[in-house]
Design a protein around this motif. Sequence first.
Motif, PDB file in Angstrom:
ATOM      1  N   LYS A 129     -18.134 -24.302   2.210  1.00 27.56           N
ATOM      2  CA  LYS A 129     -18.891 -23.165   2.728  1.00 27.56           C
ATOM      3  C   LYS A 129     -19.755 -22.591   1.600  1.00 27.56           C
ATOM      4  O   LYS A 129     -19.263 -22.268   0.534  1.00 27.56           O
ATOM      5  N   GLN A 130     -21.062 -22.481   1.878  1.00 27.83           N
ATOM      6  CA  GLN A 130     -21.984 -21.964   0.877  1.00 27.83           C
ATOM      7  C   GLN A 130     -22.017 -20.441   0.965  1.00 27.83           C
ATOM      8  O   GLN A 130     -22.194 -19.879   2.033  1.00 27.83           O
ATOM      9  N   ASP A 131     -21.858 -19.795  -0.156  1.00 27.67           N
ATOM     10  CA  ASP A 131     -21.886 -18.329  -0.216  1.00 27.67           C
ATOM     11  C   ASP A 131     -23.297 -17.886  -0.579  1.00 27.67           C
ATOM     12  O   ASP A 131     -23.736 -18.063  -1.702  1.00 27.67           O
ATOM     13  N   ASP A 132     -24.027 -17.322   0.408  1.00 26.76           N
ATOM     14  CA  ASP A 132     -25.400 -16.882   0.186  1.00 26.76           C
ATOM     15  C   ASP A 132     -25.489 -15.402  -0.139  1.00 26.76           C
ATOM     16  O   ASP A 132     -26.584 -14.851  -0.210  1.00 26.76           O
ATOM     17  N   ALA A 133     -24.371 -14.750  -0.324  1.00 33.89           N
ATOM     18  CA  ALA A 133     -24.379 -13.314  -0.601  1.00 33.89           C
ATOM     19  C   ALA A 133     -25.017 -13.041  -1.955  1.00 33.89           C
ATOM     20  O   ALA A 133     -24.813 -13.769  -2.917  1.00 33.89           O
ATOM     21  N   ARG A 134     -25.827 -11.989  -1.991  1.00 30.63           N
ATOM     22  CA  ARG A 134     -26.465 -11.590  -3.242  1.00 30.63           C
ATOM     23  C   ARG A 134     -26.130 -10.141  -3.508  1.00 30.63           C
ATOM     24  O   ARG A 134     -25.990  -9.344  -2.591  1.00 30.63           O
ATOM     25  N   GLN A 135     -26.031  -9.817  -4.767  1.00 29.99           N
ATOM     26  CA  GLN A 135     -25.732  -8.452  -5.163  1.00 29.99           C
ATOM     27  C   GLN A 135     -26.782  -7.991  -6.160  1.00 29.99           C
ATOM     28  O   GLN A 135     -27.284  -8.768  -6.952  1.00 29.99           O
ATOM     29  N   LEU A 136     -27.099  -6.710  -6.086  1.00 33.21           N
ATOM     30  CA  LEU A 136     -28.055  -6.115  -7.004  1.00 33.21           C
ATOM     31  C   LEU A 136     -27.433  -4.850  -7.571  1.00 33.21           C
ATOM     32  O   LEU A 136     -26.969  -3.990  -6.832  1.00 33.21           O
ATOM     33  N   MET A 137     -27.404  -4.765  -8.886  1.00 34.78           N
ATOM     34  CA  MET A 137     -26.883  -3.578  -9.528  1.00 34.78           C
ATOM     35  C   MET A 137     -28.062  -2.737  -9.998  1.00 34.78           C
ATOM     36  O   MET A 137     -28.916  -3.206 -10.742  1.00 34.78           O
ATOM     37  N   PHE A 138     -28.136  -1.510  -9.517  1.00 34.64           N
ATOM     38  CA  PHE A 138     -29.218  -0.592  -9.869  1.00 34.64           C
ATOM     39  C   PHE A 138     -28.608   0.489 -10.743  1.00 34.64           C
ATOM     40  O   PHE A 138     -27.913   1.375 -10.263  1.00 34.64           O
ATOM     41  N   LEU A 139     -28.846   0.397 -12.027  1.00 30.90           N
ATOM     42  CA  LEU A 139     -28.243   1.327 -12.969  1.00 30.90           C
ATOM     43  C   LEU A 139     -29.167   2.510 -13.202  1.00 30.90           C
ATOM     44  O   LEU A 139     -30.165   2.411 -13.896  1.00 30.90           O
ATOM     45  N   GLU A 140     -28.867   3.601 -12.585  1.00 28.57           N
ATOM     46  CA  GLU A 140     -29.628   4.835 -12.740  1.00 28.57           C
ATOM     47  C   GLU A 140     -28.629   5.977 -12.853  1.00 28.57           C
ATOM     48  O   GLU A 140     -27.644   6.012 -12.123  1.00 28.57           O
ATOM     49  N   PRO A 141     -28.893   6.902 -13.754  1.00 29.66           N
ATOM     50  CA  PRO A 141     -27.998   8.053 -13.846  1.00 29.66           C
ATOM     51  C   PRO A 141     -28.111   8.909 -12.586  1.00 29.66           C
ATOM     52  O   PRO A 141     -29.209   9.255 -12.152  1.00 29.66           O
ATOM     53  N   VAL A 142     -26.978   9.218 -11.992  1.00 29.38           N
ATOM     54  CA  VAL A 142     -26.957  10.018 -10.770  1.00 29.38           C
ATOM     55  C   VAL A 142     -25.926  11.128 -10.941  1.00 29.38           C
ATOM     56  O   VAL A 142     -24.810  10.886 -11.377  1.00 29.38           O
ATOM     57  N   SER A 143     -26.339  12.320 -10.600  1.00 31.12           N
ATOM     58  CA  SER A 143     -25.423  13.446 -10.592  1.00 31.12           C
ATOM     59  C   SER A 143     -25.717  14.275  -9.360  1.00 31.12           C
ATOM     60  O   SER A 143     -26.604  13.949  -8.571  1.00 31.12           O
ATOM     61  N   LYS A 144     -25.010  15.353  -9.184  1.00 32.47           N
ATOM     62  CA  LYS A 144     -25.240  16.191  -8.006  1.00 32.47           C
ATOM     63  C   LYS A 144     -26.624  16.841  -8.040  1.00 32.47           C
ATOM     64  O   LYS A 144     -27.134  17.258  -7.012  1.00 32.47           O
ATOM     65  N   ASP A 145     -27.247  16.901  -9.218  1.00 33.23           N
ATOM     66  CA  ASP A 145     -28.573  17.496  -9.354  1.00 33.23           C
ATOM     67  C   ASP A 145     -29.706  16.475  -9.294  1.00 33.23           C
ATOM     68  O   ASP A 145     -30.871  16.844  -9.415  1.00 33.23           O
ATOM     69  N   THR A 146     -29.374  15.195  -9.099  1.00 31.21           N
ATOM     70  CA  THR A 146     -30.388  14.150  -9.055  1.00 31.21           C
ATOM     71  C   THR A 146     -31.266  14.317  -7.827  1.00 31.21           C
ATOM     72  O   THR A 146     -30.771  14.517  -6.724  1.00 31.21           O
ATOM     73  N   ASP A 147     -32.580  14.236  -8.028  1.00 30.20           N
ATOM     74  CA  ASP A 147     -33.526  14.315  -6.916  1.00 30.20           C
ATOM     75  C   ASP A 147     -33.498  12.985  -6.162  1.00 30.20           C
ATOM     76  O   ASP A 147     -33.875  11.947  -6.707  1.00 30.20           O
ATOM     77  N   ILE A 148     -33.044  13.020  -4.920  1.00 32.89           N
ATOM     78  CA  ILE A 148     -32.881  11.814  -4.122  1.00 32.89           C
ATOM     79  C   ILE A 148     -34.222  11.116  -3.886  1.00 32.89           C
ATOM     80  O   ILE A 148     -34.300   9.889  -3.932  1.00 32.89           O
TER      81      ILE A 148
END
Length: 52
Positions: free
Chosen positions: A4-23
């Motif tokens: 079985k071929q696993d076609d799943a891809r993952q992307l890691m988006f490293l950005e600082p996030v806090s409760k004050d982060t502008d969405i």
Amino acid sequence: MEKKQDDARQLMFLEPVSKDTDIEQLVERLITKLESLGFNIIGKDKEQGDEN
């Protein structure tokens, strides 16, 4: 037995996030990063058009 071929891809988006982060800014940076990787982001123009 078939392998079985696993076609799943993952992307890691490293950005600082806090409760004050502008969405909105975080989403814009994510869209920019995805587009630079070759993803076609649809719907962003529609959302911008709805604001006018």
